[in-house]
Design a protein around this motif. Sequence first.
Motif, PDB file in Angstrom:
ATOM      1  N   ILE A  75     -30.420  50.400  -4.629  1.00 33.06           N
ATOM      2  CA  ILE A  75     -30.848  49.464  -5.671  1.00 33.06           C
ATOM      3  C   ILE A  75     -29.979  49.617  -6.910  1.00 33.06           C
ATOM      4  O   ILE A  75     -29.448  48.632  -7.438  1.00 33.06           O
ATOM      5  N   THR A  76     -29.835  50.856  -7.398  1.00 33.98           N
ATOM      6  CA  THR A  76     -28.949  51.140  -8.530  1.00 33.98           C
ATOM      7  C   THR A  76     -28.214  52.440  -8.250  1.00 33.98           C
ATOM      8  O   THR A  76     -28.620  53.243  -7.418  1.00 33.98           O
ATOM      9  N   GLY A  77     -27.123  52.667  -9.001  1.00 31.76           N
ATOM     10  CA  GLY A  77     -26.355  53.888  -8.845  1.00 31.76           C
ATOM     11  C   GLY A  77     -25.465  53.855  -7.618  1.00 31.76           C
ATOM     12  O   GLY A  77     -24.955  52.809  -7.221  1.00 31.76           O
ATOM     13  N   ALA A  78     -25.314  55.004  -6.982  1.00 34.99           N
ATOM     14  CA  ALA A  78     -24.481  55.117  -5.787  1.00 34.99           C
ATOM     15  C   ALA A  78     -24.852  56.393  -5.046  1.00 34.99           C
ATOM     16  O   ALA A  78     -25.262  57.386  -5.656  1.00 34.99           O
ATOM     17  N   ALA A  79     -24.701  56.377  -3.737  1.00 37.42           N
ATOM     18  CA  ALA A  79     -25.058  57.541  -2.925  1.00 37.42           C
ATOM     19  C   ALA A  79     -24.134  57.648  -1.726  1.00 37.42           C
ATOM     20  O   ALA A  79     -23.505  56.660  -1.304  1.00 37.42           O
ATOM     21  N   LEU A  80     -24.047  58.853  -1.205  1.00 37.18           N
ATOM     22  CA  LEU A  80     -23.329  59.096   0.041  1.00 37.18           C
ATOM     23  C   LEU A  80     -24.372  59.432   1.099  1.00 37.18           C
ATOM     24  O   LEU A  80     -25.093  60.425   0.980  1.00 37.18           O
ATOM     25  N   VAL A  81     -24.479  58.571   2.103  1.00 35.07           N
ATOM     26  CA  VAL A  81     -25.395  58.792   3.218  1.00 35.07           C
ATOM     27  C   VAL A  81     -24.579  59.398   4.353  1.00 35.07           C
ATOM     28  O   VAL A  81     -23.591  58.809   4.797  1.00 35.07           O
ATOM     29  N   SER A  82     -24.967  60.568   4.801  1.00 33.98           N
ATOM     30  CA  SER A  82     -24.225  61.278   5.845  1.00 33.98           C
ATOM     31  C   SER A  82     -25.121  61.521   7.047  1.00 33.98           C
ATOM     32  O   SER A  82     -26.284  61.902   6.896  1.00 33.98           O
ATOM     33  N   LEU A  83     -24.580  61.289   8.232  1.00 31.87           N
ATOM     34  CA  LEU A  83     -25.332  61.497   9.462  1.00 31.87           C
ATOM     35  C   LEU A  83     -24.409  61.994  10.556  1.00 31.87           C
ATOM     36  O   LEU A  83     -23.204  61.746  10.527  1.00 31.87           O
ATOM     37  N   ILE A  84     -24.983  62.708  11.504  1.00 30.03           N
ATOM     38  CA  ILE A  84     -24.215  63.204  12.637  1.00 30.03           C
ATOM     39  C   ILE A  84     -24.570  62.377  13.862  1.00 30.03           C
ATOM     40  O   ILE A  84     -25.739  62.259  14.228  1.00 30.03           O
ATOM     41  N   ASN A  85     -23.533  61.792  14.464  1.00 29.17           N
ATOM     42  CA  ASN A  85     -23.719  61.047  15.708  1.00 29.17           C
ATOM     43  C   ASN A  85     -23.839  62.061  16.849  1.00 29.17           C
ATOM     44  O   ASN A  85     -22.865  62.758  17.154  1.00 29.17           O
ATOM     45  N   PRO A  86     -25.000  62.175  17.492  1.00 27.62           N
ATOM     46  CA  PRO A  86     -25.175  63.194  18.527  1.00 27.62           C
ATOM     47  C   PRO A  86     -24.410  62.901  19.804  1.00 27.62           C
ATOM     48  O   PRO A  86     -24.274  63.786  20.653  1.00 27.62           O
ATOM     49  N   PHE A  87     -23.903  61.680  19.927  1.00 22.42           N
ATOM     50  CA  PHE A  87     -23.161  61.310  21.133  1.00 22.42           C
ATOM     51  C   PHE A  87     -21.660  61.573  20.980  1.00 22.42           C
ATOM     52  O   PHE A  87     -21.019  62.069  21.902  1.00 22.42           O
ATOM     53  N   THR A  88     -21.107  61.268  19.800  1.00 24.63           N
ATOM     54  CA  THR A  88     -19.676  61.486  19.574  1.00 24.63           C
ATOM     55  C   THR A  88     -19.394  62.824  18.910  1.00 24.63           C
ATOM     56  O   THR A  88     -18.245  63.231  18.821  1.00 24.63           O
ATOM     57  N   LYS A  89     -20.437  63.508  18.396  1.00 22.51           N
ATOM     58  CA  LYS A  89     -20.318  64.774  17.663  1.00 22.51           C
ATOM     59  C   LYS A  89     -19.481  64.596  16.400  1.00 22.51           C
ATOM     60  O   LYS A  89     -18.747  65.504  15.985  1.00 22.51           O
ATOM     61  N   LEU A  90     -19.577  63.441  15.761  1.00 17.74           N
ATOM     62  CA  LEU A  90     -18.854  63.170  14.529  1.00 17.74           C
ATOM     63  C   LEU A  90     -19.808  63.098  13.342  1.00 17.74           C
ATOM     64  O   LEU A  90     -20.926  62.594  13.464  1.00 17.74           O
ATOM     65  N   LEU A  91     -19.337  63.600  12.193  1.00 24.71           N
ATOM     66  CA  LEU A  91     -20.039  63.417  10.938  1.00 24.71           C
ATOM     67  C   LEU A  91     -19.608  62.078  10.344  1.00 24.71           C
ATOM     68  O   LEU A  91     -18.410  61.818  10.189  1.00 24.71           O
ATOM     69  N   ILE A  92     -20.573  61.232  10.034  1.00 29.93           N
ATOM     70  CA  ILE A  92     -20.296  59.911   9.467  1.00 29.93           C
ATOM     71  C   ILE A  92     -20.731  59.915   8.006  1.00 29.93           C
ATOM     72  O   ILE A  92     -21.884  60.196   7.699  1.00 29.93           O
ATOM     73  N   ASN A  93     -19.805  59.644   7.091  1.00 32.38           N
ATOM     74  CA  ASN A  93     -20.094  59.582   5.665  1.00 32.38           C
ATOM     75  C   ASN A  93     -20.036  58.130   5.212  1.00 32.38           C
ATOM     76  O   ASN A  93     -19.003  57.475   5.347  1.00 32.38           O
ATOM     77  N   ILE A  94     -21.140  57.613   4.676  1.00 33.98           N
ATOM     78  CA  ILE A  94     -21.212  56.206   4.287  1.00 33.98           C
ATOM     79  C   ILE A  94     -21.556  56.113   2.797  1.00 33.98           C
ATOM     80  O   ILE A  94     -22.701  56.338   2.406  1.00 33.98           O
ATOM     81  N   PRO A  95     -20.587  55.780   1.942  1.00 32.43           N
ATOM     82  CA  PRO A  95     -20.906  55.564   0.528  1.00 32.43           C
ATOM     83  C   PRO A  95     -21.544  54.194   0.333  1.00 32.43           C
ATOM     84  O   PRO A  95     -21.042  53.196   0.864  1.00 32.43           O
ATOM     85  N   ILE A  96     -22.654  54.154  -0.389  1.00 33.37           N
ATOM     86  CA  ILE A  96     -23.312  52.877  -0.652  1.00 33.37           C
ATOM     87  C   ILE A  96     -23.511  52.684  -2.146  1.00 33.37           C
ATOM     88  O   ILE A  96     -23.748  53.636  -2.883  1.00 33.37           O
ATOM     89  N   GLN A  97     -23.394  51.431  -2.571  1.00 33.85           N
ATOM     90  CA  GLN A  97     -23.604  51.020  -3.941  1.00 33.85           C
ATOM     91  C   GLN A  97     -24.646  49.911  -3.937  1.00 33.85           C
ATOM     92  O   GLN A  97     -25.087  49.485  -2.868  1.00 33.85           O
ATOM     93  N   PRO A  98     -25.074  49.433  -5.109  1.00 33.30           N
ATOM     94  CA  PRO A  98     -26.122  48.406  -5.146  1.00 33.30           C
ATOM     95  C   PRO A  98     -25.845  47.223  -4.224  1.00 33.30           C
ATOM     96  O   PRO A  98     -24.753  46.669  -4.211  1.00 33.30           O
TER      97      PRO A  98
END
Length: 241
Positions: A75-98
């Motif tokens: 909604i406001t500000g900014a964040a980094l949403v991070s998740l691990i894909n259990p199938f590819t074994k990769l860390l996914i970093n997704i920056p999101i803004q409003p």
Amino acid sequence: MAVSYMDFTSPNVQFTYELKNNNFFTKDSRNFINALSINQLNTLGNVSLLDIYLSTGNVVEPHVHQNASELVFCITGAALVSLINPFTKLLINIPIQPGQVANIPQGWWHYEMATVDNTHLLAIFDAPVPEFIPGSDLLRLTPASVFAHTYCLDEAKVKETFAPITQTVVIGPPKDCNASKVAGMAVHPYATAQAPLQQGGYHPQQPHGHRQQQPGFGYPQYPNSSVIGNGWEYGYGNFNG
């Protein structure tokens, strides 16, 4: 559409709710979470939400929702949403803004970190009451001897490392965190950089599978991730408050 067994002629039927009346967790005046589930609004179907407020560097601790997917809307500000894909074994970093969202499939390990002050996120779940397994509980309740034996670690060092975790963290670092222990920890510069979508998640100058870590929150120097955009319930068990 979710099946509803609500008697809409009942005098107890509810169509509105004030989120501030159900605070789920508060770290301080700038970092807190309000929750809404079918326990607060009885006409809800298969949906619930968390209203999340964070200041720079604060993290909704790593966790999983074993019964729900999560859609995080900034909604406001900014964040980094991070998740691990259990199938590819990769860390996914997704920056999101409003106006941007990140989606976490059911049961995936993930966390959210504010990269600027006054960050306001809305986490929406496809369950009437989302459940939650926090990383802090796994670390503090699993015997140090199990970690040491399973991963060939020094048990004394494991105990020393996890000793400060005496309760569920929810939003970290904890209020009583020793600042000297996190000296040098800063928001990863990649979180706010103008970032194109990188399919496959490997830096073109690095060999396939190579990961180079840098100090701080542990994000790769060359992100082993897919990144979208311009640039983490929570609590015990479920949201029954």
